[in-house]
Write a protein that holds these residues in place. Structure first.
Motif, PDB file in Angstrom:
ATOM      1  N   MET A   1      37.743  35.989 -42.770  1.00 43.56           N
ATOM      2  CA  MET A   1      38.789  36.076 -43.793  1.00 43.56           C
ATOM      3  C   MET A   1      38.565  37.323 -44.638  1.00 43.56           C
ATOM      4  O   MET A   1      37.470  37.584 -45.099  1.00 43.56           O
ATOM      5  CB  MET A   1      38.748  34.815 -44.665  1.00 43.56           C
TER       6      MET A   1
ATOM      7  N   ASN B   1      52.082  29.850 -45.623  1.00 43.99           N
ATOM      8  CA  ASN B   1      52.117  29.034 -44.414  1.00 43.99           C
ATOM      9  C   ASN B   1      52.626  27.620 -44.614  1.00 43.99           C
ATOM     10  O   ASN B   1      53.265  27.058 -43.728  1.00 43.99           O
ATOM     11  CB  ASN B   1      50.719  28.988 -43.789  1.00 43.99           C
TER      12      ASN B   1
ATOM     13  N   CYS C   1      47.222  24.903 -32.025  1.00 45.56           N
ATOM     14  CA  CYS C   1      47.537  25.909 -31.027  1.00 45.56           C
ATOM     15  C   CYS C   1      48.272  25.315 -29.831  1.00 45.56           C
ATOM     16  O   CYS C   1      49.059  25.995 -29.179  1.00 45.56           O
ATOM     17  CB  CYS C   1      46.252  26.577 -30.567  1.00 45.56           C
TER      18      CYS C   1
ATOM     19  N   VAL D   1      50.282  37.611 -33.684  1.00 47.48           N
ATOM     20  CA  VAL D   1      49.196  37.494 -34.665  1.00 47.48           C
ATOM     21  C   VAL D   1      49.044  36.045 -35.125  1.00 47.48           C
ATOM     22  O   VAL D   1      47.925  35.533 -35.251  1.00 47.48           O
ATOM     23  CB  VAL D   1      49.447  38.430 -35.857  1.00 47.48           C
TER      24      VAL D   1
ATOM     25  N   SER E   1      45.673  33.792 -34.488  1.00 45.28           N
ATOM     26  CA  SER E   1      44.984  33.361 -35.698  1.00 45.28           C
ATOM     27  C   SER E   1      44.790  31.857 -35.743  1.00 45.28           C
ATOM     28  O   SER E   1      43.834  31.366 -36.359  1.00 45.28           O
ATOM     29  CB  SER E   1      45.776  33.811 -36.943  1.00 45.28           C
ATOM     30  N   THR E   2      45.691  31.105 -35.128  1.00 46.28           N
ATOM     31  CA  THR E   2      45.573  29.642 -35.133  1.00 46.28           C
ATOM     32  C   THR E   2      44.885  29.109 -33.887  1.00 46.28           C
ATOM     33  O   THR E   2      44.626  27.911 -33.802  1.00 46.28           O
ATOM     34  CB  THR E   2      46.963  28.985 -35.261  1.00 46.28           C
TER      35      THR E   2
ATOM     36  N   THR F   1      39.646  35.700 -34.914  1.00 42.63           N
ATOM     37  CA  THR F   1      39.286  35.988 -36.298  1.00 42.63           C
ATOM     38  C   THR F   1      40.544  36.250 -37.110  1.00 42.63           C
ATOM     39  O   THR F   1      41.348  37.120 -36.757  1.00 42.63           O
ATOM     40  CB  THR F   1      38.372  37.216 -36.374  1.00 42.63           C
ATOM     41  N   VAL F   2      40.751  35.485 -38.191  1.00 41.78           N
ATOM     42  CA  VAL F   2      41.910  35.698 -39.058  1.00 41.78           C
ATOM     43  C   VAL F   2      41.784  37.073 -39.696  1.00 41.78           C
ATOM     44  O   VAL F   2      40.753  37.420 -40.269  1.00 41.78           O
ATOM     45  CB  VAL F   2      42.000  34.604 -40.136  1.00 41.78           C
ATOM     46  N   GLY F   3      42.837  37.865 -39.577  1.00 51.83           N
ATOM     47  CA  GLY F   3      42.781  39.234 -40.065  1.00 51.83           C
ATOM     48  C   GLY F   3      42.174  40.199 -39.068  1.00 51.83           C
ATOM     49  O   GLY F   3      42.013  41.377 -39.377  1.00 51.83           O
TER      50      GLY F   3
ATOM     51  N   GLN G   1      36.296  38.756 -28.193  1.00 49.68           N
ATOM     52  CA  GLN G   1      37.140  38.706 -29.383  1.00 49.68           C
ATOM     53  C   GLN G   1      37.453  40.109 -29.901  1.00 49.68           C
ATOM     54  O   GLN G   1      38.615  40.467 -30.130  1.00 49.68           O
ATOM     55  CB  GLN G   1      36.458  37.884 -30.480  1.00 49.68           C
TER      56      GLN G   1
ATOM     57  N   LEU H   1      41.266  41.777 -29.506  1.00 47.12           N
ATOM     58  CA  LEU H   1      42.057  41.979 -30.712  1.00 47.12           C
ATOM     59  C   LEU H   1      42.389  43.449 -30.918  1.00 47.12           C
ATOM     60  O   LEU H   1      43.498  43.798 -31.343  1.00 47.12           O
ATOM     61  CB  LEU H   1      41.333  41.411 -31.927  1.00 47.12           C
TER      62      LEU H   1
ATOM     63  N   LEU I   1      46.452  30.690 -44.212  1.00 48.63           N
ATOM     64  CA  LEU I   1      45.313  31.111 -43.404  1.00 48.63           C
ATOM     65  C   LEU I   1      44.296  31.872 -44.237  1.00 48.63           C
ATOM     66  O   LEU I   1      43.122  31.953 -43.883  1.00 48.63           O
ATOM     67  CB  LEU I   1      45.790  32.023 -42.259  1.00 48.63           C
TER      68      LEU I   1
END
Length: 518
Positions: A1, A41, A56, A141, A145-146, A150-152, A292, A296, A383
């Motif tokens: 995050m 969200n 997901c 994205v 993310s879900t 990695t978020v972001g 990952q 990404l 998120l």
């Protein structure tokens, strides 16, 4: 995050000045709308976009049977971005993520429900602020993310322009030979190794379906709970992880999926690709951290592949403090007021009970005493943390107020010409009211017009194009130093954006859905 303490003021994060205004829309509004859909969200001010792929494995499509179809919206959204972007021609400066996929649903390279499902769901967020192509990028994205990424981990940008027709074909199919596949990816800017990575990363989610590929998937996959006969590429089709790589390398689980093990050798497109460098790239992806980071990075490049005339914004950074739906109003005496909401996005630091704000003039001089919001008017989850909202409404020194200020944020105010959202209505027919300084038309030779940005469906397709409609406005009274105007339209489409113009002056844009009418 990401650390919210490092969030920059939005003024530093706008579209490049080279992009100016796109179709009369302020780049700041484009940026902040993308931030809104990414961050808000659930709860107050949420449009439910990201919750559609939470969990997901969720399916929010429109095929009969719903969850029994064996479909997965997160995988559809990744596929949507992939199929739209990969037909880019960098040398020609054309294609990429431009929404042309919406016109290409009848092609053999795009079988299945994914285009219809995706565009029908995204319909409400396709506006003059957020193009269809931006929605597709956001969908990728949101899905990752879900699903475990990695978020972001992907820098999301805004400002894509939508194509108005189909682009060239060329998305590789199961029977496409290796040379043709590599040439297509090379035209889009991706090397052999990167082609392998993008394909493996994309196949980490979702399934291949009997309904789309009966020559590859056995009919036995079809059941009462899997009506389309979906078979995963790995044993974790709802997890974005390296399982698809390791099951392929180790010959375990789904062994990389049916595009590796298909009964007919000509259908083994993934096997041809993965083994084309003696599995060197797949071996380098086998560690989860490497998978990952590499995936990404390439997905970000893919969604940033756009036509040469498109200038994307800087990355969308979740804003710690933000103003929402800022609007001006005027009473019969000519007193102007500003209202809206203030949002705080936070993680560990508890938000205050109220928020202090001021207004200032063009020189930055504060022209109002400190104002305070009421207590919290709503909350939500994200998120990126939690959100809290406060409503505000106060009279401003007008004309002459140009900014709303709170915390580290400043928001532009145009009190010379503005739409009266609280006095406009969109319930049956559209009535739009506005105010402008009488001095703007001191000679009396200018006419006010309103511009409506109307999301318009294209016959036989699920795409929406933004059509500009001009509405004549007539003066109906005065209030202090302002002349009041009114116009009507029979257009009642949802999710319109509006602005008004008088001579060289123009208002800020507003969302027609926020008209409350009186």
């Amino acid at each position: 995050m990401p650390s919210l303490s490092q969030v920059l003021p939005v003024a530093q994060l706008l579209l490049s000045s080279a992009s100016a205004y796109y179709n009369g829309i302020d780049p700041r509004d484009i940026y902040e709308e993308m931030e809104h859909v990414l961050v808000d969200n659930s709860g107050t001010n949420s449009d439910g976009f990201i919750n559609a792929v939470t969990p997901c494995s969720n399916y929010v499509g429109f095929a009969s049977g719903g969850s029994k179809r064996g479909e997965q919206s997160s995988a559809q959204w990744v596929r949507m971005a992939f199929h739209d972007a990969i037909t880019a021609d960098l040398a020609a400066g054309t294609g990429g993520l431009d929404g042309s996929i919406g016109y290409e649903g009848d092609r053999a390279e795009n079988p299945g429900q994914f285009i219809e499902d995706t565009l029908r769901f995204m319909g409400p967020t396709i506006t003059a602020y957020l193009s269809m192509a931006d929605n597709i990028a956001l969908g990728l994205v949101a899905s990752l993310s879900t699903c475990g990424a990695t978020v972001g981990g992907i820098n999301l940008r805004a400002g894509r322009k939508d194509a108005l027709e189909a682009g060239p074909s060329g998305v590789p199919e199961p029977t496409t030979d290796l040379e043709t596949t590599l040439n297509q990816f090379a035209a889009a800017g991706f090397s052999q190794s990167e082609t392998i990575i993008l394909t493996a990363c994309g196949h980490s989610l979702g399934r291949i379906h009997y309904s789309n590929f009966p020559e590859i998937v056995d009919e036995s996959a079809v059941s009462n709970s899997n009506l389309n006969g979906g078979v995963g590429f790995d044993d974790t089709p709802a997890d974005f992880d390296s399982s698809v790589v390791n099951e392929y390398l180790n010959g375990t689980g789904q062994q990389g999926g049916l595009l590796v093990t298909a009964p007919n050798e000509e259908d083994r497109s993934d096997l041809r690709l993965y083994s084309s460098d003696n599995n060197a790239t797949m071996k380098a992806l086998s560690e989860e951290a490497a998978f990952q980071a590499t995936c990404l990075s390439l997905f970000e490049r893919m969604i940033d592949t756009v036509p040469a005339d498109v200038q994307l914004s800087d990355p969308i950074v979740p804003m710690t403090w933000k103003a929402v739906d800022v609007a001006l109003d005027i009473n019969t005496a000519g007193n102007v007021s500003v209202s809206g909401s203030i949002r705080n996005l936070y993680t560990d630091t508890s938000p205050p009970s109220t928020v202090t704000y001021t207004t200032s003039d063009a020189g930055g001089v504060v022209v109002s005493a400190d104002q305070k919001t009421g207590t919290s008017s709503g909350s939500g989850t994200s998120l990126f943390g939690k959100t809290k909202y406060w409503s505000f409404n106060s009279t401003i020194a007008s004309p002459g107020t140009t900014q709303l200020n709170f915390e580290d944020q400043t928001y532009p105010i145009n009190d010379e010409i503005f739409i009266l959202s609280k006095q406009s209505s969109s319930s049956r027919s559209l009535t739009i009211k506005a105010a402008a300084l009488t001095s703007l038309d001191s000679e009396g030779d200018s006419s006010m017009t309103a511009v409506l940005y109307v999301p318009t469906a294209v016959d036989g397709l699920f795409v929406k194009q933004i059509v500009n409609e001009t509405v004549a406005m007539t003066a109906y009274g005065t209030a202090g130093e302002y002349t009041l105007y009114k116009g009507t339209s029979s257009t009642t489409a949802g999710h319109m954006i509006a602005k008004v113009l008088l001579g060289d002056a123009e208002s800020r844009t507003v969302k027609v859905d926020k008209f409350s009418g009186r």
